[in-house]
Design an enzyme around this catalytic site. Structure first.
Site, PDB file in Angstrom:
ATOM      1  N   PHE A  77      40.053  43.156  37.602  1.00 22.43           N
ATOM      2  CA  PHE A  77      39.888  44.036  36.641  1.00 22.43           C
ATOM      3  C   PHE A  77      38.418  44.499  37.856  1.00 22.43           C
ATOM      4  O   PHE A  77      37.747  45.628  37.744  1.00 22.43           O
ATOM      5  CB  PHE A  77      38.679  44.230  36.265  1.00 22.43           C
ATOM      6  CG  PHE A  77      39.782  44.106  34.683  1.00 22.43           C
ATOM      7  CD1 PHE A  77      41.000  45.232  34.358  1.00 22.43           C
ATOM      8  CD2 PHE A  77      39.939  42.804  34.137  1.00 22.43           C
ATOM      9  CE1 PHE A  77      41.929  45.190  33.170  1.00 22.43           C
ATOM     10  CE2 PHE A  77      41.322  42.376  32.449  1.00 22.43           C
ATOM     11  CZ  PHE A  77      41.865  43.813  32.638  1.00 22.43           C
TER      12      PHE A  77
ATOM     13  N   TYR B 240      29.978  44.935  23.182  1.00 24.94           N
ATOM     14  CA  TYR B 240      31.195  44.821  23.392  1.00 24.94           C
ATOM     15  C   TYR B 240      31.914  44.600  24.263  1.00 24.94           C
ATOM     16  O   TYR B 240      31.832  43.975  25.227  1.00 24.94           O
ATOM     17  CB  TYR B 240      31.809  46.745  23.755  1.00 24.94           C
ATOM     18  CG  TYR B 240      32.734  47.309  23.923  1.00 24.94           C
ATOM     19  CD1 TYR B 240      33.318  47.575  22.878  1.00 24.94           C
ATOM     20  CD2 TYR B 240      34.425  46.302  24.119  1.00 24.94           C
ATOM     21  CE1 TYR B 240      34.772  47.685  22.007  1.00 24.94           C
ATOM     22  CE2 TYR B 240      35.177  46.855  24.463  1.00 24.94           C
ATOM     23  CZ  TYR B 240      36.128  47.581  23.318  1.00 24.94           C
ATOM     24  OH  TYR B 240      36.650  48.297  23.386  1.00 24.94           O
TER      25      TYR B 240
ATOM     26  N   THR C  28      39.629  47.166  44.272  1.00 26.65           N
ATOM     27  CA  THR C  28      41.669  47.208  44.400  1.00 26.65           C
ATOM     28  C   THR C  28      42.468  45.979  45.158  1.00 26.65           C
ATOM     29  O   THR C  28      42.992  45.578  44.978  1.00 26.65           O
ATOM     30  CB  THR C  28      41.581  47.636  45.334  1.00 26.65           C
ATOM     31  OG1 THR C  28      40.814  49.087  45.007  1.00 26.65           O
ATOM     32  CG2 THR C  28      42.504  48.735  46.440  1.00 26.65           C
TER      33      THR C  28
ATOM     34  N   SER D 297      41.844  50.309  25.173  1.00 22.21           N
ATOM     35  CA  SER D 297      41.458  49.405  24.111  1.00 22.21           C
ATOM     36  C   SER D 297      41.569  50.727  22.973  1.00 22.21           C
ATOM     37  O   SER D 297      40.661  49.902  21.674  1.00 22.21           O
ATOM     38  CB  SER D 297      39.641  49.538  24.379  1.00 22.21           C
ATOM     39  OG  SER D 297      39.311  48.315  25.025  1.00 22.21           O
TER      40      SER D 297
END
Length: 368
Positions: free
Chosen positions: A141, A179, A144, A76
Protein backbone atom coordinates in the site's frame (compact mmCIF):
# COMPACT_ATOMS: atom_id res chain seq x y z
CA UNK A 1 -18.96 21.92 -1.38
CA UNK A 2 -17.20 21.90 -4.74
CA UNK A 3 -14.43 24.41 -5.36
CA UNK A 4 -14.68 26.91 -8.22
CA UNK A 5 -12.70 24.73 -10.61
CA UNK A 6 -15.17 21.90 -9.99
CA UNK A 7 -18.18 24.14 -10.50
CA UNK A 8 -16.84 25.13 -13.90
CA UNK A 9 -17.02 21.51 -14.98
CA UNK A 10 -20.80 21.65 -14.86
CA UNK A 11 -20.64 23.93 -17.90
CA UNK A 12 -17.66 22.26 -19.59
CA UNK A 13 -17.80 18.45 -19.31
CA UNK A 14 -14.53 16.58 -18.93
CA UNK A 15 -13.05 14.82 -21.92
CA UNK A 16 -14.81 11.52 -22.46
CA UNK A 17 -17.90 12.63 -20.52
CA UNK A 18 -21.44 13.01 -21.84
CA UNK A 19 -22.83 16.58 -21.82
CA UNK A 20 -25.36 17.06 -19.03
CA UNK A 21 -27.46 19.60 -17.22
CA UNK A 22 -25.89 21.06 -14.05
CA UNK A 23 -27.07 19.17 -10.97
CA UNK A 24 -27.98 16.02 -12.91
CA UNK A 25 -26.47 12.63 -12.12
CA UNK A 26 -24.56 12.80 -15.38
CA UNK A 27 -23.28 16.25 -14.51
CA UNK A 28 -22.07 15.04 -11.12
CA UNK A 29 -20.36 12.02 -12.72
CA UNK A 30 -18.71 14.37 -15.23
CA UNK A 31 -17.46 16.49 -12.31
CA UNK A 32 -15.84 13.45 -10.70
CA UNK A 33 -14.21 12.56 -14.02
CA UNK A 34 -12.90 16.11 -14.18
CA UNK A 35 -10.95 15.70 -10.95
CA UNK A 36 -8.59 13.26 -12.66
CA UNK A 37 -10.52 10.00 -12.39
CA UNK A 38 -10.07 7.53 -15.24
CA UNK A 39 -13.57 6.03 -15.15
CA UNK A 40 -16.75 6.69 -13.17
CA UNK A 41 -20.00 4.74 -12.78
CA UNK A 42 -22.98 5.78 -10.64
CA UNK A 43 -26.57 4.80 -9.87
CA UNK A 44 -29.35 6.58 -8.02
CA UNK A 45 -32.76 5.26 -6.99
CA UNK A 46 -35.75 6.85 -5.30
CA UNK A 47 -39.43 7.72 -5.68
CA UNK A 48 -38.57 9.50 -8.93
CA UNK A 49 -37.19 6.31 -10.44
CA UNK A 50 -33.85 4.75 -11.26
CA UNK A 51 -30.98 6.59 -12.95
CA UNK A 52 -27.44 5.72 -13.95
CA UNK A 53 -24.53 7.55 -15.54
CA UNK A 54 -20.98 6.81 -16.62
CA UNK A 55 -17.94 8.77 -17.75
CA UNK A 56 -14.41 8.00 -18.87
CA UNK A 57 -12.78 4.68 -19.55
CA UNK A 58 -12.94 1.24 -18.02
CA UNK A 59 -9.56 0.39 -19.54
CA UNK A 60 -7.18 3.15 -20.62
CA UNK A 61 -5.05 0.73 -22.64
CA UNK A 62 -7.93 -0.21 -24.98
CA UNK A 63 -10.04 2.93 -24.63
CA UNK A 64 -13.07 0.84 -23.66
CA UNK A 65 -15.64 3.13 -22.03
CA UNK A 66 -16.90 2.71 -18.48
CA UNK A 67 -20.23 0.87 -18.56
CA UNK A 68 -23.15 0.62 -16.17
CA UNK A 69 -22.53 -2.98 -15.07
CA UNK A 70 -18.74 -2.86 -14.80
CA UNK A 71 -17.51 -4.49 -11.59
CA UNK A 72 -14.94 -2.91 -9.28
CA UNK A 73 -13.21 -3.47 -5.95
CA UNK A 74 -15.54 -2.04 -3.30
CA UNK A 75 -12.72 -2.09 -0.71
CA UNK A 76 -13.97 -1.04 2.73
CA UNK A 77 -17.64 -1.19 1.76
CA UNK A 78 -16.96 -4.89 2.46
CA UNK A 79 -17.20 -3.96 6.14
CA UNK A 80 -20.97 -3.50 5.89
CA UNK A 81 -21.30 -7.11 4.70
CA UNK A 82 -19.04 -8.47 7.45
CA UNK A 83 -20.83 -6.52 10.17
CA UNK A 84 -24.23 -7.70 8.88
CA UNK A 85 -23.20 -11.34 9.25
CA UNK A 86 -21.95 -10.79 12.81
CA UNK A 87 -25.20 -9.03 13.72
CA UNK A 88 -27.18 -11.91 12.24
CA UNK A 89 -25.20 -14.30 14.44
CA UNK A 90 -25.93 -12.09 17.45
CA UNK A 91 -29.64 -12.17 16.58
CA UNK A 92 -29.46 -15.97 16.45
CA UNK A 93 -27.96 -16.04 19.95
CA UNK A 94 -24.70 -17.56 18.73
CA UNK A 95 -22.61 -14.71 20.11
CA UNK A 96 -22.98 -11.43 21.96
CA UNK A 97 -21.62 -8.14 20.71
CA UNK A 98 -20.25 -7.70 24.22
CA UNK A 99 -18.22 -10.91 24.05
CA UNK A 100 -14.50 -10.27 24.28
CA UNK A 101 -12.19 -10.92 21.36
CA UNK A 102 -10.21 -13.17 23.70
CA UNK A 103 -13.29 -15.34 24.26
CA UNK A 104 -13.44 -16.29 20.57
CA UNK A 105 -9.80 -15.83 19.55
CA UNK A 106 -7.62 -16.78 22.53
CA UNK A 107 -4.16 -15.22 22.43
CA UNK A 108 -4.59 -13.57 19.03
CA UNK A 109 -4.72 -9.97 20.30
CA UNK A 110 -1.77 -9.72 22.67
CA UNK A 111 1.64 -8.14 23.11
CA UNK A 112 2.83 -4.53 22.98
CA UNK A 113 -0.03 -3.43 25.19
CA UNK A 114 -2.73 -5.21 23.16
CA UNK A 115 -5.20 -7.21 25.25
CA UNK A 116 -8.08 -9.05 23.58
CA UNK A 117 -9.78 -9.65 26.93
CA UNK A 118 -10.52 -5.92 27.15
CA UNK A 119 -11.90 -5.54 23.61
CA UNK A 120 -15.45 -6.46 22.61
CA UNK A 121 -16.89 -7.44 19.24
CA UNK A 122 -18.91 -4.22 19.32
CA UNK A 123 -15.71 -2.21 19.66
CA UNK A 124 -14.20 -4.00 16.68
CA UNK A 125 -17.20 -3.18 14.50
CA UNK A 126 -17.34 0.44 15.68
CA UNK A 127 -13.59 1.14 15.46
CA UNK A 128 -13.32 1.94 19.15
CA UNK A 129 -10.93 -0.93 19.97
CA UNK A 130 -7.75 1.14 19.57
CA UNK A 131 -6.03 -1.64 17.60
CA UNK A 132 -3.37 -0.50 15.11
CA UNK A 133 -4.30 -0.56 11.41
CA UNK A 134 -2.11 -3.18 9.72
CA UNK A 135 -2.46 -1.51 6.31
CA UNK A 136 -0.17 1.29 7.51
CA UNK A 137 2.67 -1.23 7.76
CA UNK A 138 2.45 -3.13 4.46
CA UNK A 139 4.66 -2.23 1.45
CA UNK A 140 1.89 -3.14 -1.03
CA UNK A 141 0.00 0.00 0.00
CA UNK A 142 3.00 2.30 0.35
CA UNK A 143 4.51 2.77 -3.10
CA UNK A 144 4.43 1.69 -6.72
CA UNK A 145 7.51 -0.48 -6.17
CA UNK A 146 6.00 -2.06 -3.06
CA UNK A 147 2.75 -2.78 -4.87
CA UNK A 148 4.39 -4.35 -7.90
CA UNK A 149 6.63 -6.50 -5.67
CA UNK A 150 3.86 -7.78 -3.38
CA UNK A 151 0.61 -7.57 -5.37
CA UNK A 152 0.33 -11.36 -5.74
CA UNK A 153 1.39 -12.21 -2.18
CA UNK A 154 -1.16 -14.23 -0.22
CA UNK A 155 -1.87 -13.44 3.44
CA UNK A 156 -3.74 -15.29 6.12
CA UNK A 157 -5.90 -13.27 8.53
CA UNK A 158 -3.57 -14.29 11.36
CA UNK A 159 -0.60 -12.84 9.47
CA UNK A 160 -2.40 -9.52 8.98
CA UNK A 161 -3.32 -9.32 12.67
CA UNK A 162 0.26 -10.18 13.59
CA UNK A 163 1.43 -7.10 11.66
CA UNK A 164 -0.84 -4.96 13.84
CA UNK A 165 0.33 -6.67 17.02
CA UNK A 166 3.85 -5.40 16.39
CA UNK A 167 2.49 -1.98 17.37
CA UNK A 168 1.03 -0.56 20.55
CA UNK A 169 -2.67 0.31 20.37
CA UNK A 170 -3.74 3.85 19.51
CA UNK A 171 -5.63 4.13 22.81
CA UNK A 172 -7.24 1.96 25.48
CA UNK A 173 -10.35 0.05 24.32
CA UNK A 174 -13.37 2.34 24.26
CA UNK A 175 -11.32 5.48 24.95
CA UNK A 176 -11.47 6.91 21.43
CA UNK A 177 -12.31 6.32 17.78
CA UNK A 178 -9.81 5.35 15.09
CA UNK A 179 -10.51 3.64 11.78
CA UNK A 180 -8.58 0.37 11.64
CA UNK A 181 -8.89 -2.40 9.08
CA UNK A 182 -7.48 -4.83 11.63
CA UNK A 183 -10.80 -4.67 13.49
CA UNK A 184 -12.56 -6.31 10.56
CA UNK A 185 -9.90 -8.92 9.96
CA UNK A 186 -10.63 -10.01 13.54
CA UNK A 187 -14.36 -9.82 12.88
CA UNK A 188 -13.97 -12.23 9.97
CA UNK A 189 -11.92 -14.59 12.13
CA UNK A 190 -14.70 -14.57 14.73
CA UNK A 191 -17.28 -15.45 12.06
CA UNK A 192 -15.06 -18.38 11.06
CA UNK A 193 -14.76 -19.56 14.68
CA UNK A 194 -18.47 -19.22 15.53
CA UNK A 195 -19.88 -20.83 12.38
CA UNK A 196 -17.18 -23.29 11.38
CA UNK A 197 -17.30 -21.74 7.90
CA UNK A 198 -15.26 -18.98 6.33
CA UNK A 199 -16.63 -15.46 6.49
CA UNK A 200 -16.64 -15.55 2.69
CA UNK A 201 -19.01 -18.53 2.72
CA UNK A 202 -21.25 -16.88 5.30
CA UNK A 203 -21.48 -13.62 3.34
CA UNK A 204 -22.29 -15.62 0.22
CA UNK A 205 -25.03 -17.79 1.74
CA UNK A 206 -26.54 -15.14 4.03
CA UNK A 207 -26.39 -12.04 1.81
CA UNK A 208 -25.21 -12.51 -1.78
CA UNK A 209 -27.40 -15.48 -2.70
CA UNK A 210 -30.62 -14.41 -0.91
CA UNK A 211 -30.47 -10.94 -2.45
CA UNK A 212 -29.58 -12.25 -5.91
CA UNK A 213 -26.38 -10.19 -6.15
CA UNK A 214 -25.29 -11.84 -9.38
CA UNK A 215 -22.28 -9.58 -9.95
CA UNK A 216 -20.90 -9.65 -6.41
CA UNK A 217 -17.95 -11.91 -5.62
CA UNK A 218 -15.88 -12.70 -2.57
CA UNK A 219 -12.79 -13.70 -4.56
CA UNK A 220 -10.54 -15.26 -1.92
CA UNK A 221 -7.05 -15.58 -3.42
CA UNK A 222 -8.03 -14.76 -7.04
CA UNK A 223 -6.16 -11.56 -7.97
CA UNK A 224 -8.15 -10.93 -11.14
CA UNK A 225 -11.61 -9.46 -11.69
CA UNK A 226 -13.60 -11.61 -14.09
CA UNK A 227 -16.09 -10.29 -16.62
CA UNK A 228 -16.65 -6.64 -17.49
CA UNK A 229 -14.88 -4.46 -14.95
CA UNK A 230 -13.19 -1.17 -14.27
CA UNK A 231 -9.39 -1.17 -14.28
CA UNK A 232 -7.74 0.61 -11.36
CA UNK A 233 -4.83 3.02 -11.77
CA UNK A 234 -2.52 4.62 -9.21
CA UNK A 235 0.86 6.28 -8.84
CA UNK A 236 0.83 5.94 -5.02
CA UNK A 237 1.45 9.63 -4.61
CA UNK A 238 4.49 9.87 -6.87
CA UNK A 239 6.14 8.18 -9.81
CA UNK A 240 4.51 6.62 -12.87
CA UNK A 241 0.85 5.61 -12.91
CA UNK A 242 0.40 1.83 -13.21
CA UNK A 243 -2.53 -0.51 -13.73
CA UNK A 244 -3.28 -1.88 -10.25
CA UNK A 245 -6.32 -4.01 -11.13
CA UNK A 246 -4.65 -7.33 -10.37
CA UNK A 247 -4.21 -7.71 -6.61
CA UNK A 248 -4.41 -10.74 -4.34
CA UNK A 249 -7.48 -9.75 -2.27
CA UNK A 250 -6.35 -11.64 0.82
CA UNK A 251 -4.58 -8.41 1.77
CA UNK A 252 -8.05 -6.97 2.44
CA UNK A 253 -9.88 -10.08 3.65
CA UNK A 254 -13.04 -9.33 5.70
CA UNK A 255 -12.17 -5.63 5.75
CA UNK A 256 -11.96 -5.01 2.00
CA UNK A 257 -12.10 -8.09 -0.25
CA UNK A 258 -15.41 -7.91 -2.13
CA UNK A 259 -15.88 -7.10 -5.83
CA UNK A 260 -19.30 -5.77 -6.86
CA UNK A 261 -21.25 -3.33 -9.06
CA UNK A 262 -23.28 -0.18 -8.43
CA UNK A 263 -26.51 -2.12 -9.05
CA UNK A 264 -25.68 -4.85 -6.52
CA UNK A 265 -24.54 -2.35 -3.88
CA UNK A 266 -27.77 -0.43 -4.37
CA UNK A 267 -29.72 -3.64 -3.77
CA UNK A 268 -27.66 -4.50 -0.69
CA UNK A 269 -27.90 -1.16 1.13
CA UNK A 270 -31.58 -0.78 0.24
CA UNK A 271 -32.35 -4.26 1.59
CA UNK A 272 -30.30 -3.60 4.73
CA UNK A 273 -32.14 -0.38 5.53
CA UNK A 274 -35.53 -1.96 4.84
CA UNK A 275 -34.91 -4.71 7.39
CA UNK A 276 -34.56 -7.60 4.95
CA UNK A 277 -31.24 -8.75 6.42
CA UNK A 278 -31.51 -7.93 10.12
CA UNK A 279 -34.21 -8.04 12.77
CA UNK A 280 -35.19 -4.61 14.17
CA UNK A 281 -33.12 -5.04 17.34
CA UNK A 282 -29.94 -5.84 15.42
CA UNK A 283 -30.51 -3.12 12.82
CA UNK A 284 -30.98 -0.62 15.65
CA UNK A 285 -27.63 -1.65 17.11
CA UNK A 286 -25.98 -1.35 13.70
CA UNK A 287 -27.35 2.17 13.38
CA UNK A 288 -26.24 3.29 16.86
CA UNK A 289 -23.37 5.64 16.12
CA UNK A 290 -20.48 7.47 17.74
CA UNK A 291 -18.66 10.59 16.46
CA UNK A 292 -16.15 9.70 13.75
CA UNK A 293 -14.01 12.71 12.84
CA UNK A 294 -13.19 11.92 9.23
CA UNK A 295 -16.07 13.70 7.49
CA UNK A 296 -17.67 16.82 9.01
CA UNK A 297 -20.40 15.75 11.46
CA UNK A 298 -20.12 12.10 10.34
CA UNK A 299 -20.73 9.26 12.77
CA UNK A 300 -19.97 5.53 12.70
CA UNK A 301 -22.20 2.64 13.72
CA UNK A 302 -21.40 -1.05 13.27
CA UNK A 303 -20.05 -1.32 9.75
CA UNK A 304 -21.96 1.78 8.65
CA UNK A 305 -21.18 5.45 8.30
CA UNK A 306 -23.91 7.97 9.08
CA UNK A 307 -23.45 11.12 7.00
CA UNK A 308 -25.70 14.21 7.22
CA UNK A 309 -27.47 15.47 4.09
CA UNK A 310 -27.70 19.12 3.08
CA UNK A 311 -31.49 18.77 2.80
CA UNK A 312 -31.83 17.43 6.33
CA UNK A 313 -31.49 14.00 7.89
CA UNK A 314 -28.73 11.77 6.66
CA UNK A 315 -27.84 8.44 5.12
CA UNK A 316 -26.23 5.18 6.20
CA UNK A 317 -23.61 3.55 4.00
CA UNK A 318 -19.90 3.09 3.54
CA UNK A 319 -16.92 4.36 1.60
CA UNK A 320 -14.23 2.19 0.08
CA UNK A 321 -10.72 3.04 -0.98
CA UNK A 322 -8.24 0.57 -2.50
CA UNK A 323 -5.26 1.27 -4.76
CA UNK A 324 -6.83 2.64 -7.93
CA UNK A 325 -10.46 2.46 -6.72
CA UNK A 326 -12.77 4.75 -4.75
CA UNK A 327 -16.35 3.86 -3.80
CA UNK A 328 -19.13 5.62 -1.92
CA UNK A 329 -22.52 4.01 -1.28
CA UNK A 330 -25.46 4.81 0.92
CA UNK A 331 -29.20 4.74 1.50
CA UNK A 332 -31.64 6.74 3.58
CA UNK A 333 -32.77 5.05 6.82
CA UNK A 334 -36.12 4.06 5.29
CA UNK A 335 -34.40 2.49 2.28
CA UNK A 336 -36.50 4.52 -0.18
CA UNK A 337 -33.49 6.35 -1.64
CA UNK A 338 -30.03 5.04 -2.47
CA UNK A 339 -26.98 6.14 -4.43
CA UNK A 340 -23.71 4.45 -5.32
CA UNK A 341 -20.68 5.81 -7.17
CA UNK A 342 -17.30 4.29 -8.02
CA UNK A 343 -14.31 5.96 -9.65
CA UNK A 344 -10.88 4.78 -10.70
CA UNK A 345 -7.50 6.45 -10.70
CA UNK A 346 -5.97 8.67 -8.04
CA UNK A 347 -7.96 11.77 -8.96
CA UNK A 348 -6.94 14.87 -7.00
CA UNK A 349 -7.78 16.64 -3.76
CA UNK A 350 -11.28 17.42 -5.00
CA UNK A 351 -12.22 13.86 -5.95
CA UNK A 352 -13.65 12.80 -2.58
CA UNK A 353 -15.55 16.07 -2.35
CA UNK A 354 -17.09 15.37 -5.76
CA UNK A 355 -18.15 11.85 -4.70
CA UNK A 356 -19.64 13.25 -1.48
CA UNK A 357 -21.54 15.87 -3.46
CA UNK A 358 -23.00 13.26 -5.81
CA UNK A 359 -24.45 11.22 -2.95
CA UNK A 360 -25.74 14.30 -1.16
CA UNK A 361 -27.43 15.73 -4.22
CA UNK A 362 -28.86 12.46 -5.46
CA UNK A 363 -30.28 11.42 -2.09
CA UNK A 364 -31.76 14.88 -1.61
CA UNK A 365 -33.18 15.18 -5.14
CA UNK A 366 -34.60 11.66 -5.08
CA UNK A 367 -36.86 12.69 -2.21
CA UNK A 368 -38.33 15.76 -3.92
Amino acid sequence: MLVAAMAALACAPAAGAVAAEPGSLQGEVNAIKGTGSVGVVAESTGPRGHRFATAGQADSSTGAPAERYDAFRIASATKSFTATVLLQLAGEGRLSLDDSVEHWLPGVVSGNGNDGSRITIRQLLQHTSGIYDYTADLPVFASTAGFLADRFASYTPAQLVAVAMRHAPYFAPGAGWKYSNTNYILAGMIIDRVTGHTWQDEVTTRIIQPLGLRHTRVPGTDPFISGAHLHGYSNFGSGPTVDVTALNPTVGDAAAEIVSTTADLTTFYTALMRGRLLAPAQLAQMETTVPAPIWPNARYGLGLWWVPLSCGGGYFGHSGGAPGYNTLAGATPDGRRAAVVASTGDGDADSQSALDTLLDQQLCQAGR
